[in-house]
Design an enzyme around this catalytic site. Structure first.
Site, PDB file in Angstrom:
ATOM      1  CB  ALA A 148      -0.918  -0.006   1.224  1.00 26.98           C
ATOM      2  CG  MET A 149       0.572   6.088  -0.731  1.00 25.40           C
ATOM      3  SD  MET A 149       0.773   6.032  -2.512  1.00 25.40           S
ATOM      4  CE  MET A 149       0.956   7.745  -2.846  1.00 25.40           C
ATOM      5  CB  CYS A 187      -4.592   0.536   9.201  1.00 20.94           C
ATOM      6  SG  CYS A 187      -6.087   1.533   9.342  1.00 20.94           S
ATOM      7  CB  CYS A 224      -7.002  -2.383   7.906  1.00 17.80           C
ATOM      8  SG  CYS A 224      -8.317  -1.727   8.958  1.00 17.80           S
ATOM      9  CE  LYS A 262       4.228   0.960  -3.586  1.00 22.68           C
ATOM     10  NZ  LYS A 262       3.747   1.708  -2.415  1.00 22.68           N
ATOM     11  CD  GLU A 286       4.972   4.593  -8.078  1.00 20.45           C
ATOM     12  OE1 GLU A 286       3.897   3.955  -8.105  1.00 20.45           O
ATOM     13  OE2 GLU A 286       5.341   5.217  -7.079  1.00 20.45           O
ATOM     14  CB  CYS A 287       5.726  -2.373 -11.772  1.00 19.64           C
ATOM     15  SG  CYS A 287       5.000  -3.110 -10.288  1.00 19.64           S
ATOM     16  CD  GLN A 288       1.675   1.535  -9.359  1.00 25.32           C
ATOM     17  OE1 GLN A 288       2.588   0.768  -9.073  1.00 25.32           O
ATOM     18  NE2 GLN A 288       1.632   2.786  -8.903  1.00 25.32           N
ATOM     19  CB  CYS A 310      -7.056   0.647  13.459  1.00 23.01           C
ATOM     20  SG  CYS A 310      -6.831  -0.739  12.309  1.00 23.01           S
TER      21      CYS A 310
END
Length: 198
Positions: free
Chosen positions: A10-11, A142, A179, A15, A85-87, A144
């Site tokens: 996730a952000m 997250c 999450c 990465k 940023e392969c997405q 939480c």
């Protein structure tokens, strides 16, 4: 045996930092790295990859119509390919990266998001999930305390965005890792998200 790797998170899961550290480690062993990123990602300047913790390196820009395999074959000047940023790579480009691994036995490491802000896979990520030899999650949490799996898009008023274009570039001011439970809860309760920099 060389492999095609997909390292997703996730952000804010480091990465890009991990991609740049991987580059450094290969170069420390006198291996030549071809660092590339899709043209869709221009947040850090056209030819720069920069992590949130300040690591950065020059990268080659890959346009959507570029045949990555053909470019590699024309040069053959890398022992490893690292993609940030392969997405944002096209399905065809992911297949070209796979072909580089298969034909030249060099590792290709792809770093990026698995899903967009609506929890749908990006085309490039979807293809990597289908054909990568090694799939690894880079974890983050997250607010939480649970594992974050969603990169939620936040509008200027601090609410989760549930519509719009799949590609919208932004950083800590536009996205937050959450999450799935908190993501759904915040949408249902239309809660304002308090953004903070980690």
């Amino acid at each position: 045996m060389a492999k095609l790797y997909f390292k997703y998170g996730a952000m804010g899961s480091s990465k890009t930092a991990q991609a740049l550290i991987t580059k450094y480690n290969y170069e420390e062993n006198d291996l030549r790295v071809w660092l590339i990123k899709p043209s869709a990602d221009q947040r850090d300047g056209r030819c720069t990859i920069r992590s949130r913790i300040g690591l950065e390196a020059e990268a080659e820009i890959i346009n959507p119509q570029t045949d990555i395999y053909a470019v590699y074959v024309s040069r053959k000047n890398a022992d490893v390919v690292i993609v940030d940023e392969c997405q944002f790579m096209s399905v065809a480009q992911i297949d070209q990266l796979r072909k580089i691994v298969d034909d030249f036995s060099i590792p290709v490491l792809c770093f990026g998001l698995r899903t967009d802000f609506l929890t749908h896979t990006f085309p490039g990520s979807h293809r990597l999930l289908e054909i990568a030899d090694n799939i690894e999650e880079i974890k983050t949490i997250c607010d939480c305390g649970a594992k974050a799996t969603v990169t939620a898009r936040i509008n200027a008023d601090g609410y989760i965005v549930t519509g719009g274009e799949q590609v919208f570039l932004g950083g800590n001011d536009a996205y937050i890792a959450m999450c799935h439970r908190c993501y759904v809860k915040n949408i249902e309760e239309h809660k304002k998200i308090k953004l903070h920099s980690h």
